[in-house]
Structures are given as C-alpha cells and as structure tokens.
Design an enzyme around this catalytic site. Structure first.
Site, mmCIF file in Angstrom:
data_model
loop_
_atom_site.group_PDB
_atom_site.id
_atom_site.type_symbol
_atom_site.label_atom_id
_atom_site.label_comp_id
_atom_site.label_asym_id
_atom_site.label_seq_id
_atom_site.Cartn_x
_atom_site.Cartn_y
_atom_site.Cartn_z
ATOM 1 N N PHE A 26 0.950 -1.101 0.080
ATOM 2 C CA PHE A 26 0.089 -0.085 -0.002
ATOM 3 C C PHE A 26 1.045 1.234 0.070
ATOM 4 O O PHE A 26 0.231 2.250 0.454
ATOM 5 C CB PHE A 26 -0.931 0.087 1.221
ATOM 6 C CG PHE A 26 -1.585 -1.143 1.388
ATOM 7 C CD1 PHE A 26 -2.723 -1.789 0.295
ATOM 8 C CD2 PHE A 26 -1.468 -2.119 2.505
ATOM 9 C CE1 PHE A 26 -3.436 -2.943 0.417
ATOM 10 C CE2 PHE A 26 -2.284 -3.278 2.439
ATOM 11 C CZ PHE A 26 -3.108 -3.454 1.587
ATOM 12 N N ALA A 42 1.310 -2.635 -14.196
ATOM 13 C CA ALA A 42 0.873 -3.593 -15.111
ATOM 14 C C ALA A 42 0.974 -3.002 -16.265
ATOM 15 O O ALA A 42 1.519 -3.768 -17.559
ATOM 16 C CB ALA A 42 -0.685 -3.819 -14.977
ATOM 17 N N ASN A 60 -6.544 -8.555 -16.681
ATOM 18 C CA ASN A 60 -7.044 -9.499 -16.059
ATOM 19 C C ASN A 60 -8.414 -9.381 -15.426
ATOM 20 O O ASN A 60 -8.396 -8.787 -14.129
ATOM 21 C CB ASN A 60 -6.088 -10.423 -14.975
ATOM 22 C CG ASN A 60 -6.553 -11.489 -14.551
ATOM 23 O OD1 ASN A 60 -7.746 -12.153 -14.501
ATOM 24 N ND2 ASN A 60 -5.672 -12.269 -13.723
ATOM 25 N N PRO A 61 -9.691 -9.391 -15.732
ATOM 26 C CA PRO A 61 -10.778 -8.805 -15.143
ATOM 27 C C PRO A 61 -10.933 -9.604 -13.801
ATOM 28 O O PRO A 61 -11.437 -8.994 -12.798
ATOM 29 C CB PRO A 61 -11.892 -9.589 -15.889
ATOM 30 C CG PRO A 61 -11.133 -9.753 -17.350
ATOM 31 C CD PRO A 61 -10.005 -10.044 -16.982
ATOM 32 N N THR A 118 -8.466 -10.300 -11.315
ATOM 33 C CA THR A 118 -7.508 -9.707 -10.365
ATOM 34 C C THR A 118 -7.853 -8.306 -10.475
ATOM 35 O O THR A 118 -7.544 -7.495 -9.536
ATOM 36 C CB THR A 118 -6.090 -10.012 -10.784
ATOM 37 O OG1 THR A 118 -5.719 -9.850 -12.052
ATOM 38 C CG2 THR A 118 -5.641 -11.286 -10.109
ATOM 39 N N GLY A 139 -3.954 0.813 -15.531
ATOM 40 C CA GLY A 139 -3.664 0.500 -14.093
ATOM 41 C C GLY A 139 -4.812 0.684 -12.984
ATOM 42 O O GLY A 139 -5.716 1.464 -13.182
ATOM 43 N N GLY A 176 -4.497 -0.064 -9.439
ATOM 44 C CA GLY A 176 -4.010 -0.435 -7.816
ATOM 45 C C GLY A 176 -4.855 0.572 -7.015
ATOM 46 O O GLY A 176 -5.034 0.350 -5.754
ATOM 47 N N GLU A 177 -5.092 2.001 -7.513
ATOM 48 C CA GLU A 177 -5.369 3.055 -6.474
ATOM 49 C C GLU A 177 -6.865 3.434 -6.815
ATOM 50 O O GLU A 177 -7.580 4.016 -5.792
ATOM 51 C CB GLU A 177 -4.465 4.113 -6.385
ATOM 52 C CG GLU A 177 -3.165 4.129 -7.560
ATOM 53 C CD GLU A 177 -2.154 3.963 -6.406
ATOM 54 O OE1 GLU A 177 -1.197 3.268 -6.983
ATOM 55 O OE2 GLU A 177 -1.844 4.474 -5.532
#
Lengths: 337, 755
Positions: B248, B517, B639-640, B642, B710, B712-713
C-alpha cells in the site's frame, strides 16, 4: 517478554501453592496474558499452566442453575445447548466479543480477569497508574474516547473490556475461588473493583487465589433479554457501550429487571436500586428513559467521551425495548435491531 | 482445460499463477528465509518525541544467554556520514532519517538500539532490558498547532506535480458567485498496516556478497540504498522480494529494519534477520494528516464559476513529503477560475509516506464532499451536477485526455445502483429504525507508464520465461506478466514462467502509482517482439527455410511455431530454430518508455463513479455500508479477475478510511498510541456487504502499447466521499472530519434527538 520459569499444575491445591511468593501468573488460554507479556506489561518470574486441572465441565449447580468450570472455553460455553437454551444472554454476550479463534482459547476464568484496553496501559514507554502505580494517568486529558464515564477516579479512567462479565453481572453470577486458606464464593458484583486509589488492582481476588468455577443462578431470563453492543466496527472491536438487559415479565408488566452496562466503567455497571424502579412498570419509552437517567446518574465525561453518556442513554432504552419485546439483538445479524 | 492459442488470455478472467504457492505456504516471505548461523535482531524503540539520548545501558541485556551484541549510535560499524548517501529513489527533498546515526531523537518510536542474539526470543528478552536515558526537548506533533506556519515546499518532490498555476481569478469569481460553498475537511493520520510486517533477512554468501530478502516494493531501490550507505558494489548486493504480503506504499522507501539488518550483518559478519513487530509498524510511514478548505462558487444552475482548494499537510522536520492533493479539483471540473494551493507544516514525527492513492484519497474526499454540498445548495442531483461541470479536457495543463469514459461510469453505475429511485431530501428514506442514505462521488487517478525493462527467454523445451525486476505486492503482477508472455507466443500459461522481485533482473521501478501492469506488460510485449525478430533471423538462416523472405511484421509465434501470419502452414518449429542454431535458449530485452510526444498534448487518467448506500440507526448512530457500486474506466482490463480484486480491496480500504481508520496521537507525549490491530480499526468481514465492480468500455490508443491504465489505486479514490455523502443523505449530518464514527454523529446537532 522476559525469561520465566514454566511449571504445570496437576491439581487446584498444587496450583494455589505455586502462586505464593514470587511474581506468579496462572496461564490458561493466554489470550490476554501472552500479549501483555510481549508488551512487557506483565513480566512474571513464574508462569503456572493450569490447563490440566479438572475444571472444564458445565454441570448443574448445587442450588439450581449451572456451574461453569473456570477452564470452560468461551466457545464451549457459548455453543453449549444448556447455555443456549437457559442463558442466551450469556451466549450472545460471549459471541459478540473477540473472534472464533480467540473464543476457542479464552476461558471463563481468564475472561473474568481480562485487563483493560486503555492505550497507555499497553505502552510501557508511557505513564500509567494501573501498570506502574504513581506514574500518572495520561488518559485524563489525553486520549480518552474509549474510557469510562462512571466510577472513575483521579488515578484511573480505564474500563473493563469484557462482554462476558457484563452478562454475568446482569445474571448475578457467583465466582468460586480457592486459596491457601480454603474456598469462598464471591458475588460477581463484588468481584471487580472500581479504580479508586488502587487502579493496579482490578479485582478482589487475593494473591493466592485461583478461580475454580462460576455459578449461574437459576433465574436465567431466557425470554426477555438482550445484549446490545455498540462499537467502532461490526465485529472484533471492544464495546464503546454495551448493555445487558434481562427482564422477567408477568403479563404485560415487568416483574424483575436487570441492567448491566459495559464499556463505561472499571467494572460491569449495575445499580439494583435503579432496576427496582422497573418492578411493576409497563414497558415504555418514558419509563425506560427515566431508568437510563438514573443508571447514568453521576456520570462524568472526560475530554473526548461525553458522547458515551448520550450513547449509553440511548442504548439502555433500545436494549430495554428489545428485551421487553422479546426481540433480542443477535450477533448473527451484524446490524442493530 | 486445453488452451486455444487463438483466444488471448488478456481480457479473460484468469486465476493467479502464484495462487497455489500462496495457499500452500510455498511462497516465501522476507522473514522466512533461513541461513546457517542466522542471528536475530530485535529493535528497541525510543520513548520520547524529541531530544537527546544521554545514555544507553546494555549491561543487563548483554547478560541474557544468546545475546551477541547490542548496536547503538555509539557502537556500530561505520557507515556513510552524509545524509545524501541515505537518499532513495522515492524519497522527498530533505535529509533522510538515519537510524542509530547519533544521539538525536527526532520522533517517538524511533529505533535507538538493535539487540542481536542467537535466537529471536533471546533478542526480544534482552531488548526489554536495554535502559535508555533521554533529555527531552519541547515537541509539537499537532498539525492544528502549526498550521499557521505552513509553507509552500521550496523544493518539489520528483514525480509529484505541484499545483497548477491559477487560472482566471478564483477569488473575485468566488466573491461574486450567487451560490457559495466554503468548508473545511480533515483526514487524520492513517497507517498502511499491510498484513506482513516489515522484515529483512541478510544472508552472507560464500563469495562475501549479500543476498538480502527484504519486504519492499522495489528491490533495486533498496539495493542502491544499501550500496550507497555501506559503500558496497552492486554486484555484491542482491535484493530479493519475490513475495510481499501487501504494501500500500509503505514499502516504496527502504524501511529501517533493512538498514539495521545490513548494519548488524556488516558489524558481526554473520547472516542476520530483523523483523518488526506490529507496534513497530507504526514507527515509520503513514498517510499525513491534512486540513483542507474548499470554496466553490456557482451559478444557481450549479455551473461552477470558482474553485479554490487549499490544503495543509503534515510532514517531518527532516523531509518535505509531498503528494498531489489539490490538483484533482481543477482537473475534474470545467471551471474558468481555479486556484489550487498546497502547503506543508512541520511536526515532530517521522516523514509521512505514500499510502494507496496518496494525495487523491485526501483531495478527492474534500472536493467530492464539497460538490455534494453544492448539489444540495442548488437543488441539483449530484450526478447531474457533475455532468453539468464535466471537464472535456485537462484544464490544469491545457491538454486533451488520451481517453475519458467517466460519463459511461456515471451512466452504468447509476443504472446498476438504481440511482433514479433516490429521493433527494436528506432523511427521506428509511427502513424501520434505520435511515437510508444514497450518496455518490467521482474518483480519479493518474494512468502512468514508467521506464521499465523486461527480458523474455524461449527455451528448447518450449517454455517461455518472462522476467523483470518489478514487484508483485499482492496485486497480481505475476499473473498479468505470464498472460502477456503467453499471448505473445501463443502458449498456454503453464508454459510460461515469471521471474520478478529480484534486483538482478532487468531494471524496473518500484511497484506503485498503479503503473506496474501497464509498464511491465508493455516491456514484455516489446521484448517478445524483439525475440520473435531474433528467432526469425535464425529461422531465415535455416537451409530451405520457408521463412527466408519473411519480414518481422509478417510472422507470429504460436504453439511453439514461428509462421507467416497470412499463411499459417508456412513456418518452422521454434525448437528446430534453436537446435540448428545450437542454442538451448534465446533471450531478448524490451524497454517500455513513456511517449513524450503524446505527453506534450495529452493527459492520461483513470476515472470512476461510486454509488453507495448506507444505513444509519437513527438513535444510536451506528453506520453500516449496505452496498457500493464502483464503475471504473481504466482502459483495457488485462485480467478481469485480479482487476476486480484490486477494486474490491480499494473499496474496502476506503470504507476503513471513511468510517474507521485513525491513528490517535497523544500530543502531550508526541506519540501514536493505538499502535496495534485491536485498537487501530480497519474493516472486518462483518463490515463488508455488497460491492459491485463495473469496468466500462474505454478504448485508449495513446496511453501506452496495450491501452492499459492501471487499477491499484482507483478503487479507493472518491469512495470515502461517496460514503460520507451517503451518511449526509441518510442523517442530514455532514461530518467533514474522517473517520465518521459514532461519537461524531451523536455529537452532531443535525443528528436526531432521542425519541
């Protein structure tokens, strides 16, 4: 964590003899003690394992009710069919606390001796009168959002964090103990203490005494009860305020009432003289509100916890409503009813 | 399941390739590596916030059997003297904290000694016996007390855009605006609290080199850091972070146990492990507290005429940590007049750090709360208000967007949620004793590509290895790397091996910023293209090669063959190519770089629309989030499966931020006090109900090779505001200071009185 010697007791008398002299701690589930040892809050010279003692049974008590061995785990107690049927208040209180893993390990005796969650108590780099008498109480004027509003002293404003204890207080349980000078029975309301000028002492258990069992009285309040716990998330958090309410109803009238509060004081908070106000009364918001006023009389807020007075007031009313309606709060719901 | 190489993996829900290793315990984490004669270090944490260490008495500690040494600022190997040598790639301007450097105490919990012993238990027992004496100095940890001394950071932090120049005249426009909203919003200190505590195992190899198993989001960043401090050459230091139990952002910069473990290893010439306790996880990185003021001026229609957004964030006395907090307000909305300002104020704590969507979680909470307040002020539906002020271009930087499917997020999100059935008045929806609130907000985050290299290797046995020094912090990087390699060579996933998390692999940045990614997979694609080209050259050299005259763009690799795209029957087995070239394997490298030409004219962002239903007990103030719909526009989704997990995780973390998370500081002691997972509240399972994730269609030809943005956030951004807005809609109480806890609702005059 310090170095200590570890022994295993084979019977209660042996365990009691072990506890004399050095700084000794009994260990059963260890769910609180081990944490405290890791934090260096507890630094015993000797740890005596009592898990081999024959105190794991739930049996009919001599004068009615049930007797819980001190080593009965919280999980075994909560899922015992006799407890579920006869003492659902105790069951719900236990299940509202901790996690399945902790309840599998924690014992009845250990839960009675669970120590406060005050931030300062757990941090040995800060003062705390409970941990180090005379060092001061930074919670007073500091971080006290989770602290007590009733029965506090100028030395300590910590709360008792247990849910089980609150239900046992409402039920009027008795704690059976054994010491070097024999056995005695301590009514639950006399078991835990207020902090006064000795906040380092949580209970009236003597140094050499071992809790052997807890007796639950015959009157179980199995129909009109609730354990309402308010906390910062839906599970796995200590109570900001909790209410164990138990009523015996006759027709539409309250024949007997028990109300114990958690999260507001150094011990489960009960005032039998206030409960008496409900005797013969009909359930109703105004009545419940008056009772809540009386129960919280004398409450003293700290800098961050005045909300608890209001919250406790509302929680008492809700809990009494739930109990009177026979619609108890259920931990399975993950929502307030 | 047999693999049809004509159907690409990219775009298909694919289970993690590292999943079996993780659930069987086969995946090893930094503290799980063993070494002969491994020593264990236990950190002694400081007790005061500011001052000097006057003495450290280790005599009792040294008597504990098994204790080897106690390192302190007075007793340690020599390391670099200048703070410059302690810089890392991510750190902000300033002088980085140097553990055990001298007698100076800069924050409470600072490491003051490291006890090293033959066992963890001995080191822990001895650590409690180290007696440290201090001379305290006055400290201030309360941002409120120093916000009057805030300043614009004189040196900007690399990679962090400062606020854009003001456009128009926001002050005049605000004064003249017929409708005004001006409010202050606060977000407290939060700690990352990943599941895996920080740990480092330093293994001394026979050749004198160090293999360092470290919990980090960037092996090469930490390798450079250690080499710089200890004067070691890079070929003698290898940092491995093959698996990470969550980061994180807490692992972007080197954590102090890394330095301490290497210090002990260098001092004692032994292999050493140092693992931090959960309490010690509260003694370095954290999300900074911010005090923000948003002023919105608008026409009665809701059309914005002025945006002012001012933020003051806490930082340490030794570094100017900076984040993008206020820029989002000028980016999200079309408005001629905008003034965005960002300042810091110094407190006696460690330097804050990036924490999932740093800056955006803070700034977007403020602007999206203020927009909600404006919606009530002008009586316009919150979604309509956002459409009315929709920014078709990036007005901060005067650029076009590479793509922006935010309108589709509003539309699909609202439909899925049932937003049209919302009754606009606060306190107008209920179910028994529960007030129901529906709120929404917008989310936004940068879509970046960072300079990243990858290597792909085809082996004689038909397997493909894809490698890059990037990290997988639990996000699914292993899997998307494998999917990209598999698609490029038309192979089943089982034939693709992934190597990452190792400083000896091709250069990659820290994993953060949602760029991993897009960057890594782009580099793999380029490497695969280069490898195909090299294979073709070897193939053309074959006697009677059917590909003699083929150009690289004419051929594809699939199912172990290299053949003509237009005539699949014409081709060569890759095995034959390697054999005849007498090769066991063939490697090629690729490097992905941002396209500076596109960057001159275009900005690239991910967007989201979040819709939330809360239920609030009308007397007790207990809030629960009944459901959330998060509709995300993030370009192509590799990748739907993940990807959805990423958004779910972001939403859960946002729920924590909105309703539960706060690190409490005792300002008299200058110390964080709820430093454990019992008292620092994060969501538990029982807090989480329905979360619905939508990925809207967004084609982007410009953002990078793959059109990937991307994830992640973006899941955490704006979600907190949606929850807070829903709480207002439910109760009529606007809580502008996170987290929204029961005490704040009970104390709010707008919250209901007792029955």
């Amino acid at each position: 964590m310090n170095r200590y010697t570890f022994t295993q007791a084979v019977d209660a008398d042996g365990a009691v003899r072990e506890k004399i002299g050095a700084d000794v701690r009994f260990i059963a589930g260890g769910t609180n003690l081990i944490d405290l040892m890791k934090y260096n809050v507890e630094r015993p010279d000797r740890v005596v394992d009592i898990t081999k003692l024959p105190m794991r049974d739930i049996a009919e008590a001599p004068h009615g009710g049930l007797r819980l061995g001190a080593l009965v785990t919280n999980a075994v107690c909560a899922y015992d069919t006799r407890i579920a049927e006869r003492y659902p208040l105790l069951r719900e209180a236990i299940l509202s606390g901790a996690s399945p893993q902790l309840r599998n390990a924690a014992t009845t005796g250990g839960n009675l001796l669970q120590r406060t969650r005050c931030y300062y108590f757990y941090d040995v780099d800060t003062p705390c009168n409970k941990r180090q008498p005379g060092s001061g109480c930074p919670a007073i004027g500091g971080l006290n959002r989770i602290h007590a509003i009733l029965g506090t002293s100028e030395h300590c404003i910590a709360t008792n964090p247990s849910d089980m204890n609150v239900a046992m207080a409402a039920l009027g349980a008795t704690v059976n103990v054994r010491g070097t000078s024999g056995e005695r029975a301590i009514p639950i309301l006399d078991f835990h203490r207020l902090p006064d000028d000795k906040p380092e002492v949580d209970t009236n258990l003597r140094g050499d005494e071992l809790i052997t069992s807890v007796d639950l009285p015959d009157e179980a309040f199995a129909t009109h009860y609730t354990y309402l716990k308010l906390r910062d998330r839906a599970s796995y958090a200590f109570a900001l305020v909790s209410v164990a309410a138990a009523l015996r109803m006759e027709g539409g009238t309250i024949a007997e009432a028990r109300i114990a509060l958690g999260g507001v004081a150094h011990k489960p908070w009960r005032r039998p003289e206030v409960e008496a106000l409900l005797k013969g009364a009909k359930p109703g918001l105004q009545t419940f509100s008056k009772v809540a006023d009386a129960l919280l009389e004398g409450s003293r807020p700290q800098s961050q916890n005045a909300y608890k007075i209001q919250l406790a007031h509302r929680a008492i009313i809700r809990a009494l409503t739930q109990a009177a309606d026979g619609t108890p709060q259920s931990v399975a719901d993950k929502a307030i009813l | 399941m047999t693999h049809d190489s004509n159907v690409p993996y990219i775009g298909r829900a694919t289970s993690r390739v590292d999943g079996p290793l993780k659930v069987t315990g086969g995946a090893k984490y930094a503290a799980e590596y063993a070494a002969p004669g491994l020593l264990h270090g236990y950190v002694v944490s400081g007790a005061i916030a500011k001052g000097r260490i006057t003495s450290i008495d280790v005599s009792d500690a040294m008597t504990v059997p098994g204790v080897v040494d106690v390192l302190t600022h007075e007793h340690r190997a020599r390391t670099a003297w200048l703070s410059y040598n302690y810089q890392d790639m991510i750190g902000p301007p300033g002088k980085p904290f140097r553990p055990l450097y001298d007698d100076k105490i800069q924050y409470s919990g600072q490491p003051v000694a490291l006890v090293v012993a033959e066992s963890f238990e001995a080191s822990r027992a001895a650590a409690a016996l180290v007696r440290v004496s201090y001379k305290s100095e006055e400290h201030i940890t309360d941002l409120e007390a120093v916000k009057g001394q805030s300043y614009v950071p004189p040196k900007r932090r690399s990679g962090i855009a400062p606020p854009p120049k003001p456009r128009g005249d926001a002050d005049d426009a605000f004064d003249a605006a017929p409708v005004k909203v001006k409010q202050q919003y606060r977000v407290p200190v939060e700690h990352h609290n990943p599941m895996e505590p920080f740990a480092t195992t330093v293994v001394r190899e026979q050749d004198g080199g160090l293999t360092i198993y470290d919990k980090t989001q960037g092996s090469q960043n930490n390798q450079a850091y250690i080499c710089s401090i200890f004067g070691l050459s890079k070929d003698k230091v290898r940092v491995v972070n093959a698996f990470m139990g969550g980061g994180f952002g807490s692992g972007l910069r080197p954590a102090y146990q890394l330095y301490l473990a290497v210090l002990a290893s260098q001092t004692l010439e032994r292999s050493v492990r140092v693992a931090l306790t959960r309490d010690q996880m509260f003694t370095f990185s954290y999300r900074p507290e911010t005090i923000q003021t948003v002023s919105l001026g608008a026409e009665p229609s809701g059309k914005l005429t002025a945006i002012r957004h001012h933020a003051v964030a806490g930082t340490s006395h030794f570094e100017d940590h900076q984040e993008v907090v206020v820029n989002w307000s000028g980016l999200l909305y079309d408005c001629k007049n905008a003034k965005l300002t960002y300042e810091l104020a110094k407190i006696d704590t460690h330097t804050p750090a990036d924490m999932r969507a740093p800056g955006a979680v803070l700034g977007v909470f403020a602007i999206e709360s203020a927009m909600d307040e404006l919606a009530y002020e002008v009586g316009v539906d919150p979604v309509e208000l956002r459409l009315l002020n929709y920014a078709e271009k990036d007005e901060n930087d005067d650029k076009e967007f590479t793509s922006k499917a935010l309108k589709a997020c509003f539309k699909e999100g609202a439909e899925r949620f049932g937003w049209s059935r919302r009754s606009p008045e606060p306190r107008s929806m209920r179910d028994g004793r529960e007030l129901i609130g529906w709120g929404m907000a917008t989310g936004v985050w940068e879509a970046q590509l960072m300079d990243t290299q990858a290597r792909v290797t085809i082996h004689l046995d038909g397997t493909l290895e894809v490698a890059s020094a990037t990290s997988d912090i639990g996000t699914g990087t292993y899997t998307v790397m494998a999917m990209t390699g598999a698609d490029m060579f038309g192979l089943p996933l089982e034939k693709v091996r992934v190597k990452l998390g190792d400083s000896s692999l091709p250069t990659a940045p820290v994993e953060g910023g949602s760029w991993a990614a897009a960057s890594t997979c782009s580099a793999i694609k380029l490497a695969c293209q280069a490898l195909t080209k090299d294979l073709l050259e070897h193939a053309r050299a074959l006697a009677d090669s059917p590909l003699k005259r083929a150009r690289p763009e004419d051929v594809v690799a699939r199912d172990g063959r290299l053949f003509l795209r237009d005539a699949p029957g014409t081709g060569v087995a890759i095995q034959d190519i390697l054999r005849s070239a007498k090769l066991d394997e063939l490697s090629a490298k690729g490097e992905a770089k941002p396209d500076s030409k596109v960057q001159k004219t275009h900005s690239s962002y991910t967007h989201s629309a979040i819709f939330c239903e809360v239920r609030v007990d009308e007397q007790l103030g207990v809030v629960r989030v009944a459901r959330i719909v998060n509709a995300v526009a993030a370009g192509k989704i590799i990748n739907p499966k993940t990807a959805r997990s990423q958004i779910l995780g972001g939403v859960v973390m946002a729920l924590g931020s909105a309703l539960e998370e706060e690190t409490f500081s005792d300002h008299a002691l200058g110390r964080f006090m709820n430093h454990n997972l019992a008292e620092y509240h994060m969501p538990v399972h029982a807090d989480i109900k329905d979360i619905d994730v939508i990925f809207v269609d967004e084609q982007d030809e410009l953002t990078n090779e793959l059109g990937v943005k991307g994830l992640g956030e973006i899941g955490i951004v704006g979600t907190g505001a949606a929850i807070a807005n829903a709480v207002f809609h439910a109760t009529g109480a606007r809580i502008r200071s996170l987290p929204i806890t029961v005490d704040k609702l009970i104390d709010s005059p707008a919250f209901t009185a007792e029955p």
